[in-house]
Design a protein around this motif. Sequence first.
Motif, PDB file in Angstrom:
ATOM      1  N   ASN A   1      45.136  43.952  13.198  1.00  0.00           N
ATOM      2  CA  ASN A   1      45.409  45.041  14.143  1.00  0.00           C
ATOM      3  C   ASN A   1      44.532  46.265  13.897  1.00  0.00           C
ATOM      4  OD1 ASN A   1      47.244  43.549  15.570  1.00  0.00           O
ATOM      5  ND2 ASN A   1      49.052  44.435  14.577  1.00  0.00           N
ATOM      6  N   ASP A   2      44.158  46.496  12.646  1.00  0.00           N
ATOM      7  CA  ASP A   2      43.209  47.575  12.370  1.00  0.00           C
ATOM      8  C   ASP A   2      41.873  47.294  13.052  1.00  0.00           C
ATOM      9  OD1 ASP A   2      44.986  49.041  10.911  1.00  0.00           O
ATOM     10  OD2 ASP A   2      44.235  48.394   8.951  1.00  0.00           O
ATOM     11  N   PHE A   3      41.443  46.035  12.988  1.00  0.00           N
ATOM     12  CA  PHE A   3      40.211  45.652  13.680  1.00  0.00           C
ATOM     13  C   PHE A   3      40.344  45.847  15.189  1.00  0.00           C
ATOM     14  CE2 PHE A   3      38.945  41.857  16.200  1.00  0.00           C
ATOM     15  CZ  PHE A   3      37.621  42.222  16.447  1.00  0.00           C
ATOM     16  N   LEU A   4      41.467  45.413  15.746  1.00  0.00           N
ATOM     17  CA  LEU A   4      41.647  45.468  17.192  1.00  0.00           C
ATOM     18  C   LEU A   4      41.717  46.901  17.725  1.00  0.00           C
ATOM     19  CD1 LEU A   4      44.159  42.528  17.811  1.00  0.00           C
ATOM     20  CD2 LEU A   4      41.781  42.685  18.588  1.00  0.00           C
ATOM     21  N   THR A   5      42.122  47.832  16.883  1.00  0.00           N
ATOM     22  CA  THR A   5      42.204  49.233  17.325  1.00  0.00           C
ATOM     23  C   THR A   5      40.890  49.705  17.941  1.00  0.00           C
ATOM     24  OG1 THR A   5      43.863  49.742  15.640  1.00  0.00           O
ATOM     25  CG2 THR A   5      42.641  51.601  16.567  1.00  0.00           C
ATOM     26  N   ASP A   6      39.781  49.233  17.391  1.00  0.00           N
ATOM     27  CA  ASP A   6      38.463  49.681  17.857  1.00  0.00           C
ATOM     28  C   ASP A   6      37.760  48.620  18.709  1.00  0.00           C
ATOM     29  OD1 ASP A   6      38.640  52.140  16.459  1.00  0.00           O
ATOM     30  OD2 ASP A   6      38.085  51.114  14.605  1.00  0.00           O
ATOM     31  N   TYR A   7      38.472  47.551  19.056  1.00  0.00           N
ATOM     32  CA  TYR A   7      37.837  46.492  19.844  1.00  0.00           C
ATOM     33  C   TYR A   7      38.240  46.634  21.306  1.00  0.00           C
ATOM     34  CZ  TYR A   7      36.244  41.932  21.436  1.00  0.00           C
ATOM     35  OH  TYR A   7      35.618  40.924  22.116  1.00  0.00           O
ATOM     36  N   ASP A   8      37.276  47.052  22.125  1.00  0.00           N
ATOM     37  CA  ASP A   8      37.537  47.321  23.539  1.00  0.00           C
ATOM     38  C   ASP A   8      36.568  46.507  24.396  1.00  0.00           C
ATOM     39  OD1 ASP A   8      38.125  48.354  26.019  1.00  0.00           O
ATOM     40  OD2 ASP A   8      37.007  50.209  25.698  1.00  0.00           O
ATOM     41  N   PRO A   9      36.889  45.248  24.701  1.00  0.00           N
ATOM     42  CA  PRO A   9      35.949  44.423  25.465  1.00  0.00           C
ATOM     43  C   PRO A   9      35.818  44.834  26.922  1.00  0.00           C
ATOM     44  CG  PRO A   9      37.995  43.213  25.092  1.00  0.00           C
ATOM     45  CD  PRO A   9      38.095  44.484  24.314  1.00  0.00           C
ATOM     46  N   VAL A  10      36.822  45.481  27.490  1.00  0.00           N
ATOM     47  CA  VAL A  10      36.827  45.741  28.932  1.00  0.00           C
ATOM     48  C   VAL A  10      35.805  46.800  29.325  1.00  0.00           C
ATOM     49  CG1 VAL A  10      38.230  46.570  30.863  1.00  0.00           C
ATOM     50  CG2 VAL A  10      39.203  44.980  29.205  1.00  0.00           C
ATOM     51  N   SER A  11      35.565  47.781  28.472  1.00  0.00           N
ATOM     52  CA  SER A  11      34.709  48.906  28.857  1.00  0.00           C
ATOM     53  C   SER A  11      33.282  48.484  29.155  1.00  0.00           C
ATOM     54  CB  SER A  11      34.713  49.965  27.759  1.00  0.00           C
ATOM     55  OG  SER A  11      34.192  49.443  26.551  1.00  0.00           O
ATOM     56  N   SER A  12      32.819  47.381  28.554  1.00  0.00           N
ATOM     57  CA  SER A  12      31.444  46.931  28.797  1.00  0.00           C
ATOM     58  C   SER A  12      31.406  45.542  29.437  1.00  0.00           C
ATOM     59  CB  SER A  12      30.656  46.925  27.485  1.00  0.00           C
ATOM     60  OG  SER A  12      31.325  46.142  26.507  1.00  0.00           O
ATOM     61  N   MET A  13      32.522  45.121  29.989  1.00  0.00           N
ATOM     62  CA  MET A  13      32.641  43.772  30.548  1.00  0.00           C
ATOM     63  C   MET A  13      31.710  43.575  31.750  1.00  0.00           C
ATOM     64  SD  MET A  13      34.972  40.951  30.503  1.00  0.00           S
ATOM     65  CE  MET A  13      36.119  41.663  29.421  1.00  0.00           C
ATOM     66  N   THR A  14      31.053  42.415  31.792  1.00  0.00           N
ATOM     67  CA  THR A  14      30.293  41.987  32.963  1.00  0.00           C
ATOM     68  C   THR A  14      31.067  40.885  33.664  1.00  0.00           C
ATOM     69  OG1 THR A  14      28.065  42.650  32.323  1.00  0.00           O
ATOM     70  CG2 THR A  14      28.240  40.686  33.657  1.00  0.00           C
ATOM     71  N   ILE A  15      31.196  41.004  34.978  1.00  0.00           N
ATOM     72  CA  ILE A  15      32.038  40.093  35.759  1.00  0.00           C
ATOM     73  C   ILE A  15      31.196  39.433  36.845  1.00  0.00           C
ATOM     74  CG2 ILE A  15      34.063  39.915  37.250  1.00  0.00           C
ATOM     75  CD1 ILE A  15      35.095  42.495  35.881  1.00  0.00           C
ATOM     76  N   VAL A  16      31.231  38.116  36.878  1.00  0.00           N
ATOM     77  CA  VAL A  16      30.548  37.342  37.915  1.00  0.00           C
ATOM     78  C   VAL A  16      31.570  36.424  38.562  1.00  0.00           C
ATOM     79  CG1 VAL A  16      28.674  35.716  38.430  1.00  0.00           C
ATOM     80  CG2 VAL A  16      28.378  37.417  36.616  1.00  0.00           C
ATOM     81  N   THR A  17      31.614  36.435  39.894  1.00  0.00           N
ATOM     82  CA  THR A  17      32.558  35.600  40.618  1.00  0.00           C
ATOM     83  C   THR A  17      31.809  34.730  41.622  1.00  0.00           C
ATOM     84  OG1 THR A  17      32.931  37.336  42.267  1.00  0.00           O
ATOM     85  CG2 THR A  17      34.424  37.281  40.380  1.00  0.00           C
ATOM     86  N   LEU A  18      32.427  33.613  41.964  1.00  0.00           N
ATOM     87  CA  LEU A  18      31.843  32.669  42.925  1.00  0.00           C
ATOM     88  C   LEU A  18      32.948  32.168  43.830  1.00  0.00           C
ATOM     89  CD1 LEU A  18      29.263  29.865  42.285  1.00  0.00           C
ATOM     90  CD2 LEU A  18      31.421  29.313  43.418  1.00  0.00           C
ATOM     91  N   GLY A  19      32.746  32.267  45.128  1.00  0.00           N
ATOM     92  CA  GLY A  19      33.768  31.815  46.067  1.00  0.00           C
ATOM     93  C   GLY A  19      33.488  32.285  47.477  1.00  0.00           C
ATOM     94  N   PRO A  20      34.437  32.060  48.368  1.00  0.00           N
ATOM     95  CA  PRO A  20      34.200  32.391  49.786  1.00  0.00           C
ATOM     96  C   PRO A  20      34.190  33.877  50.081  1.00  0.00           C
ATOM     97  CG  PRO A  20      36.419  31.519  49.478  1.00  0.00           C
ATOM     98  CD  PRO A  20      35.708  31.343  48.177  1.00  0.00           C
ATOM     99  N   SER A  21      34.831  34.692  49.256  1.00  0.00           N
ATOM    100  CA  SER A  21      34.857  36.130  49.535  1.00  0.00           C
ATOM    101  C   SER A  21      34.803  36.902  48.238  1.00  0.00           C
ATOM    102  CB  SER A  21      36.123  36.511  50.293  1.00  0.00           C
ATOM    103  OG  SER A  21      37.278  36.126  49.569  1.00  0.00           O
ATOM    104  N   ASN A  22      34.313  38.129  48.317  1.00  0.00           N
ATOM    105  CA  ASN A  22      34.172  38.959  47.126  1.00  0.00           C
ATOM    106  C   ASN A  22      35.550  39.318  46.579  1.00  0.00           C
ATOM    107  OD1 ASN A  22      33.062  40.474  45.131  1.00  0.00           O
ATOM    108  ND2 ASN A  22      31.805  41.740  46.474  1.00  0.00           N
ATOM    109  N   VAL A  23      35.593  39.572  45.288  1.00  0.00           N
ATOM    110  CA  VAL A  23      36.850  39.891  44.615  1.00  0.00           C
ATOM    111  C   VAL A  23      36.938  41.404  44.422  1.00  0.00           C
ATOM    112  CG1 VAL A  23      38.233  39.549  42.535  1.00  0.00           C
ATOM    113  CG2 VAL A  23      36.862  37.676  43.449  1.00  0.00           C
TER     114      VAL A  23
END
Length: 420
Positions: free
Chosen positions: A398-420
Amino acid sequence: MPALSQAFPASELWTLPGGLRLAFERRSGPGFAFDLRLPVGSAHDPVGQEGSSGVLEEWLFKGAAGRDARALQDAFDDLGVRRGGGVGPEATRLGVSGLLDDLGASLRLVADVLLRPDLPENELPVLTDLARQDLDSFQDSPTDLLALEARRVTFPRPAGSPLAGFAHPPSGTLEGLEALTADTLRAHLEAYGQAGAVLGLVADLEPEAALGLVSDALGSLRPGRQPGAEATFQAGQRVHVPDPDAEQTHLSLTAPGISPGDPRWLAWQVALTALSGGSASRLFHAVREERGLAYAVSASPVLLGGQGFLTAYAGSTPARAPETLEVMLAELARLPQGLSADEFRRARSGLRASVVFGAESMRARAGALTRDVAVFGQVRPLAGLRASLDALTLEGVNDFLTDYDPVSSMTIVTLGPSNV
């Protein structure tokens, strides 16, 4: 119950004069398994010649040391061995397992393939046509298409790099396959040698005998090269790939993780297991069990260019894809709040079990030896790895996780009939 030192035998690690590293573990039994990793994969294809590594790997087995393709296959079959391997983004692997008496002959056959291949030019049109057929099959697989597009967006080829990078499959590209010639592939073969190569071997032999067999068979392998493809992460990208005919919307999320040499590596593994390690994991429960948003949802670590990355995937209906993405991001954003005691206990127990049961198979253990040396630079003793897992604490993770923030730099790619 046997002591850990008895249950998990010690390993040896040698470096041959030419640079090949041999990781050996003695195990009683009638069989053997070895896994050879050559650090040349599809990411190292020359620009404009995408498909070089994939086609070359097939071409090598079309005859060697005067045997044609059929005779070479018969030679392996006569030994009764199982052969596997293939080309990945950063390596080509050759694995063989069988009875101990046939270890020397098996090593010599692999040496023939690498050192004395016939490389019949009349086979090239057939191999490139097969590669084109494999590329055609990608059009019918939205998940494969998404994975390729995610690699292209997230890890683009650096400008000016002579290497093709991560945005194509081992089969290559149509343009790259068209450009391949016998001469270009023979030039590419020069990279396949001892530099950066690792062989993991498990067998019931004296260590000196194992070293002697490998040295005799592979000690004259060409020097080779160890090319490095840069995995330069592009943070915060958001790309949608239109696919009007798709019945689902597929989502790919990528964020920086922890590199293998980082002391926080095991804490990260525990956190990812709690996030996506079975029916009790956070993503499975929140996305599938609670809301029924997606049948398949997962997260896993990926290693590229010596770095660790978190990747997550889900496939949902177009109407519910936005909510699916929202819930996934919420669960990832919740990681810095830490794990509960039950989550920590289940995740650590799952990793401990995977360490023990992953060592049961000779083939799996040979592959693990190779991976350890290639990724961590050393063999991780199983007893030591289990002890390291036992030493982890909820507070430490949990000490490690306190400083682990994956969402702030997340790259998102989607594929389908309409944008998300």
